[in-house]
Design a protein around this motif. Structure first.
Motif, short mmCIF file in Angstrom:
data_model
loop_
_atom_site.label_atom_id
_atom_site.label_comp_id
_atom_site.label_asym_id
_atom_site.label_seq_id
_atom_site.Cartn_x
_atom_site.Cartn_y
_atom_site.Cartn_z
N SER A 1 13.41 10.00 36.54
CA SER A 1 13.29 8.94 37.58
C SER A 1 13.12 7.61 37.08
O SER A 1 13.18 6.48 37.64
CB SER A 1 12.12 9.23 38.42
N GLN A 2 12.57 7.56 35.71
CA GLN A 2 12.39 6.08 35.27
C GLN A 2 13.61 5.74 34.20
O GLN A 2 13.81 4.76 33.83
CB GLN A 2 10.99 6.09 34.31
N MET A 3 14.79 6.52 34.36
CA MET A 3 15.94 5.97 33.43
C MET A 3 17.28 6.12 34.29
O MET A 3 18.16 5.69 33.78
CB MET A 3 15.93 6.65 32.17
N ALA A 4 17.14 6.98 35.31
CA ALA A 4 18.46 7.15 35.91
C ALA A 4 18.35 6.60 37.50
O ALA A 4 17.58 7.06 38.47
CB ALA A 4 18.79 8.58 36.29
N PHE A 5 18.91 5.51 37.75
CA PHE A 5 18.95 4.74 38.85
C PHE A 5 19.99 4.81 39.77
O PHE A 5 21.25 5.08 39.27
CB PHE A 5 18.63 3.32 38.43
N ILE A 6 20.00 4.51 41.16
CA ILE A 6 20.98 4.22 41.92
C ILE A 6 21.00 3.02 42.75
O ILE A 6 19.83 2.57 43.30
CB ILE A 6 21.54 5.56 42.58
N GLY A 7 22.15 2.36 42.78
CA GLY A 7 22.15 0.93 43.88
C GLY A 7 21.54 -0.09 43.43
O GLY A 7 22.24 -1.16 43.43
N LYS A 8 20.41 0.03 42.82
CA LYS A 8 19.56 -1.05 42.22
C LYS A 8 18.84 -0.76 41.13
O LYS A 8 18.40 0.43 41.10
CB LYS A 8 18.70 -1.58 43.34
N PHE A 9 18.48 -1.54 40.04
CA PHE A 9 17.92 -1.30 38.96
C PHE A 9 16.33 -0.96 39.41
O PHE A 9 15.82 -1.78 39.94
CB PHE A 9 17.78 -2.49 38.05
N GLY A 10 16.06 0.31 38.90
CA GLY A 10 14.74 0.51 39.13
C GLY A 10 14.64 1.42 40.27
O GLY A 10 13.69 2.17 40.57
N GLU A 11 15.79 1.71 41.13
CA GLU A 11 15.75 2.78 42.16
C GLU A 11 16.19 4.11 41.78
O GLU A 11 17.43 4.21 41.35
CB GLU A 11 16.94 2.17 43.30
N PRO A 12 15.19 4.93 41.73
CA PRO A 12 15.45 6.36 41.03
C PRO A 12 16.61 6.97 41.75
O PRO A 12 16.62 7.12 43.02
CB PRO A 12 14.16 7.14 41.08
N PHE A 13 17.60 7.54 41.12
CA PHE A 13 18.54 8.63 41.60
C PHE A 13 17.74 9.86 42.07
O PHE A 13 16.78 10.23 41.54
CB PHE A 13 19.50 9.10 40.38
N PRO A 14 18.04 10.27 43.54
CA PRO A 14 17.30 11.03 44.05
C PRO A 14 17.53 12.65 43.17
O PRO A 14 18.74 13.09 43.05
CB PRO A 14 17.75 11.26 45.50
N LEU A 15 16.38 13.33 43.03
CA LEU A 15 16.53 14.51 42.18
C LEU A 15 16.07 15.70 43.22
O LEU A 15 15.52 15.39 43.97
CB LEU A 15 15.57 14.51 41.15
N PRO A 16 16.60 16.82 42.98
CA PRO A 16 16.47 18.13 43.72
C PRO A 16 14.78 18.17 43.82
O PRO A 16 14.29 17.97 42.87
CB PRO A 16 17.22 19.19 43.04
#
Ligand SMILES: Cc1cc2nc3c(=O)[nH]c(=O)nc-3n(C[C@H](O)[C@H](O)[C@H](O)COP(=O)(O)O)c2cc1C
Length: 215
Positions: A200-215
């Motif tokens: 969550s601190q390295m995989a982002f989506i949309g905007k820097f710092g926005e975590p890619f949702p994980l299952p």
């Protein structure tokens, strides 16, 4: 047949000095099992192993296929070459790297070969080539440990490295050793758990710092 031999060699290596990454999902076992040990058996690598490690670097990707990397090799069985590069390392690194089978100084050209213009990807691409070497070593039943702790000014002078090159790292390659032979301080470091920041601190989506949702 070759695959079986490689697999057996790898299983032996694994039993001797396993420190698999506690991953959140399954990843390739070569990547999961690579780590940077402090313990090496003081034995040389074969000429073939050294060439295989270099060949792996050769096929790394690079911006404009410029291949900005070069490597100064210091095999253990060439005492003068080995001691020359070992002597460039910080003392703390010398204390364990002295047992490895091969030291490699990775050098990154920071200008493009064709045009002479600056190449901001020189270090990046050399890092990729270096990691290819490390994974190839792992696949051969060896281990690798990269170091930034070396005297770059001294090494540049010793090896007459041109000004348009940066000294990227020194990598120790070798046969996995018995950690119980290490001095106390190194043994404690060697046994420390493998830590990483969460996805969550390295995989982002949309905007820097926005975590890619994980299952
Ligand atoms: C560019 C670079 C410089 C490093 N410098 C040193 C060093 O000087 N001494 C050392 O013991 N380890 C060094 N390391 C190893 C890291 O400490 C190690 O990769 C990190 O702690 C993660 O552990 P792992 O490789 O076992 O997953 C370096 C690694 C890299 C990539």
């Amino acid at each position: 047949m070759i695959a079986v031999n490689l697999w057996n060699r790898w299983k032996v290596l694994d039993l001797m000095s396993a420190k698999p990454a506690p991953t959140s999902v399954e990843i390739h076992s070569l990547i999961q099992h690579r780590w940077s040990p402090l313990s090496f058996r003081p034995e040389p690598l074969t000429k073939l192993q050294i060439i295989q490690i270099c060949e792996a670097a050769r096929w790394a990707p690079s911006s404009y296929n410029d291949q900005p990397w070069s490597f100064l090799l210091a095999p253990r069985d060439d005492q003068a070459a080995f001691e020359k590069l070992l002597g460039c390392l910080m003392e703390a690194n010398q204390s364990w790297a002295k047992n490895c089978g091969l030291l490699v100084l990775a050098v990154a050209r920071t200008t493009l070969k064709k045009t002479g213009k600056p190449n901001k990807f020189g270090l990046h691409d050399t890092g990729m080539a270096t990691f290819s070497m490390m994974l190839q070593a792992e696949a051969l039943g060896l281990r690798a440990h990269a170091m930034g702790g070396f005297n770059a000014v001294h090494a540049r002078a010793m090896y007459a490295i041109p000004e348009n090159c940066e000294l990227a790292s020194v990598i120790a390659f070798g046969h996995p050793g018995d950690a119980s032979n290490l001095p106390d301080d190194l043994r404690t470091r060697d046994a420390s758990s493998r830590e990483r920041q969460p996805l969550s601190q390295m995989a982002f989506i949309g905007k820097f710092g926005e975590p890619f949702p994980l299952p």
